[in-house]
Design a protein around this motif. Sequence first.
Motif, PDB file in Angstrom:
ATOM      1  N   ARG A   1       0.665  -1.138  -0.037  1.00 54.02           N
ATOM      2  CA  ARG A   1      -0.207   0.024   0.007  1.00 54.02           C
ATOM      3  C   ARG A   1       1.021   1.165   0.174  1.00 54.02           C
ATOM      4  O   ARG A   1       1.440   1.802   1.079  1.00 54.02           O
TER       5      ARG A   1
ATOM      6  N   PHE B   1      -8.359  -1.902 -14.597  1.00 49.31           N
ATOM      7  CA  PHE B   1      -8.278  -1.120 -13.559  1.00 49.31           C
ATOM      8  C   PHE B   1      -9.757  -1.297 -12.780  1.00 49.31           C
ATOM      9  O   PHE B   1     -10.847  -1.517 -13.308  1.00 49.31           O
TER      10      PHE B   1
ATOM     11  N   GLN C   1      -9.708  -7.223  -8.564  1.00 50.86           N
ATOM     12  CA  GLN C   1      -9.427  -5.946  -8.597  1.00 50.86           C
ATOM     13  C   GLN C   1      -8.293  -5.292  -8.870  1.00 50.86           C
ATOM     14  O   GLN C   1      -6.936  -5.907  -8.326  1.00 50.86           O
ATOM     15  N   HIS C   2      -8.153  -4.460  -9.821  1.00 57.16           N
ATOM     16  CA  HIS C   2      -6.669  -3.996 -10.428  1.00 57.16           C
ATOM     17  C   HIS C   2      -5.910  -4.779 -11.102  1.00 57.16           C
ATOM     18  O   HIS C   2      -4.646  -4.727 -11.323  1.00 57.16           O
TER      19      HIS C   2
ATOM     20  N   ARG D   1       0.135  -6.391 -10.061  1.00 52.73           N
ATOM     21  CA  ARG D   1       0.891  -5.622  -8.805  1.00 52.73           C
ATOM     22  C   ARG D   1       1.115  -6.922  -7.774  1.00 52.73           C
ATOM     23  O   ARG D   1       1.974  -6.699  -6.703  1.00 52.73           O
TER      24      ARG D   1
ATOM     25  N   HIS E   1      -1.052   3.730 -10.198  1.00 50.48           N
ATOM     26  CA  HIS E   1      -1.957   4.222  -8.965  1.00 50.48           C
ATOM     27  C   HIS E   1      -0.956   5.082  -8.016  1.00 50.48           C
ATOM     28  O   HIS E   1      -0.688   4.381  -6.852  1.00 50.48           O
TER      29      HIS E   1
ATOM     30  N   TYR F   1       0.796   7.051  -5.020  1.00 53.55           N
ATOM     31  CA  TYR F   1       0.193   7.304  -3.668  1.00 53.55           C
ATOM     32  C   TYR F   1       1.163   8.720  -3.356  1.00 53.55           C
ATOM     33  O   TYR F   1       2.538   8.303  -3.286  1.00 53.55           O
TER      34      TYR F   1
ATOM     35  N   ASP G   1     -13.523   9.135  -4.254  1.00 57.00           N
ATOM     36  CA  ASP G   1     -13.150   8.144  -5.094  1.00 57.00           C
ATOM     37  C   ASP G   1     -13.818   8.454  -6.521  1.00 57.00           C
ATOM     38  O   ASP G   1     -14.931   8.351  -6.832  1.00 57.00           O
TER      39      ASP G   1
ATOM     40  N   VAL H   1      -7.693   8.954 -11.877  1.00 58.03           N
ATOM     41  CA  VAL H   1      -8.380   8.695 -10.533  1.00 58.03           C
ATOM     42  C   VAL H   1      -7.667   9.218  -9.451  1.00 58.03           C
ATOM     43  O   VAL H   1      -6.589   9.429  -9.187  1.00 58.03           O
TER      44      VAL H   1
ATOM     45  N   TRP I   1      -8.296   9.472  -5.148  1.00 54.62           N
ATOM     46  CA  TRP I   1      -8.827   8.656  -4.291  1.00 54.62           C
ATOM     47  C   TRP I   1      -8.127   8.952  -2.748  1.00 54.62           C
ATOM     48  O   TRP I   1      -7.243   9.375  -2.714  1.00 54.62           O
TER      49      TRP I   1
ATOM     50  N   LEU J   1      -8.879  -1.425   5.321  1.00 54.33           N
ATOM     51  CA  LEU J   1      -7.839  -1.392   4.164  1.00 54.33           C
ATOM     52  C   LEU J   1      -6.732  -2.250   4.389  1.00 54.33           C
ATOM     53  O   LEU J   1      -6.095  -2.135   5.878  1.00 54.33           O
TER      54      LEU J   1
ATOM     55  N   GLU K   1      -4.319   9.151  -9.734  1.00 55.29           N
ATOM     56  CA  GLU K   1      -3.759   7.876 -10.455  1.00 55.29           C
ATOM     57  C   GLU K   1      -3.933   8.184 -12.274  1.00 55.29           C
ATOM     58  O   GLU K   1      -4.781   8.324 -12.539  1.00 55.29           O
TER      59      GLU K   1
HETATM   60  C1  BG6 Z   1      -8.559   3.008  -6.250  1.00 54.93           C
HETATM   61  C2  BG6 Z   1     -10.016   2.957  -6.481  1.00 54.93           C
HETATM   62  O1  BG6 Z   1      -8.028   3.108  -7.459  1.00 54.93           O
HETATM   63  O2  BG6 Z   1      -8.149   2.099  -5.648  1.00 54.93           O
HETATM   64  C3  BG6 Z   1     -10.610   2.554  -5.298  1.00 54.93           C
HETATM   65  O3  BG6 Z   1     -10.643   3.993  -7.319  1.00 54.93           O
HETATM   66  C4  BG6 Z   1      -9.923   1.581  -4.375  1.00 54.93           C
HETATM   67  O4  BG6 Z   1     -12.013   2.207  -5.552  1.00 54.93           O
HETATM   68  C5  BG6 Z   1      -8.677   1.787  -4.262  1.00 54.93           C
HETATM   69  O5  BG6 Z   1     -10.630   1.441  -3.027  1.00 54.93           O
HETATM   70  C6  BG6 Z   1      -7.678   0.665  -3.715  1.00 54.93           C
HETATM   71  O6  BG6 Z   1      -7.782  -0.383  -4.048  1.00 54.93           O
HETATM   72  P1  BG6 Z   1      -7.124  -1.503  -3.354  1.00 54.93           P
HETATM   73  O7  BG6 Z   1      -7.416  -2.712  -4.126  1.00 54.93           O
HETATM   74  O8  BG6 Z   1      -5.623  -1.302  -3.487  1.00 54.93           O
HETATM   75  O9  BG6 Z   1      -7.522  -1.702  -2.036  1.00 54.93           O
END
Ligand code: BG6
Length: 285
Positions: A59, A69, A89-90, A94, A158, A160, A203, A232, A234, A244, A259
């Motif tokens: 993270r 995505f 998801q995603h 990764r 993505h 951060y 988001d 994006v 977020w 999380l 992102e």
């Molecule tokens: C963002 C999404 O890109 O990633 C969010 O728009 C999502 O909806 C966030 O919660 C984190 O995703 P993940 O899979 O890394 O917890």
Amino acid sequence: MFSIIQINQLEALAIDSAEFKAIILLQGAQLVEFSTTDHPNNWLFVSEANEFALGKPIRGGIPICWPVFGAFDKNSEAVKASFPEPLGQHGYARSEIWSLKSTETEQNSAIACFELNTNNKPHLSATVIFRFSSEGYSIELVTQNNEAHSISMSQALHSYFPTSDIDNTAVSGFDIVEYIDTLTANWESKTQQGDILFSGETDRIYQAGSNCDIKTPEAVFTLSADNSNSTVVWNPWIEKSKGLSQFNDEDYRKMLCVETANALDDAIMLAPKASHSLKLSCKRG
Ligand code: BG6
């Protein structure tokens, strides 16, 4: 200048020059640290809750979301039709271990290239090229369609970003840009007015590339993107943070994600054997 280091269970490429430092995990080809002599604190947010364990996405830094995505079922019909099975998801990039293909130095910069080639269907391969200098970094994600038919895919770098105070953080560059608010039941379309500020869970998928300034109390990060028409933005805020993975409850105060993406209608249609390059550059003032 280049060395392979170990961070708990994960191998990483460390780049150490007189003017800048970078660390890229082989898992996910994920940049988790970049700094320069002028700006020695990490330019990227990385949660202290990370375990750096195999198979657990980190993270922070710049996870590569690829070849889809977000939630698979929220992708366009063309993307969904391109994959025989729904992806997580995603996407899978990764969590995969990428191969380090090359490192080189050029004038005052360092370049590192990683590749991901799996047997997953459809057969796509990814190459990511990082370029670092005392001015900043860039990351270029090239997708190659190895199939003899067209494939539609979505993706995101993505990123951060760190802030000491989310209440005093703004993103400028999206004034009057339309965005999809994914926190509304029907994913309503709205129009941004002025800077993006954070005062609750956020988001959104903006329908423009990430050519913007991220203004925090410590820094202004200036982003420019190539071949992207979606960004994006977020922040999980209080409640979502508690659920999380690899994240502390209060971390939402210290980060925001901006992102660089190809998402929703901006998904990429790759012709047979064609490739696409998505690029983000970041400088700091
Ligand atoms: C963002 C999404 O890109 O990633 C969010 O728009 C999502 O909806 C966030 O919660 C984190 O995703 P993940 O899979 O890394 O917890």
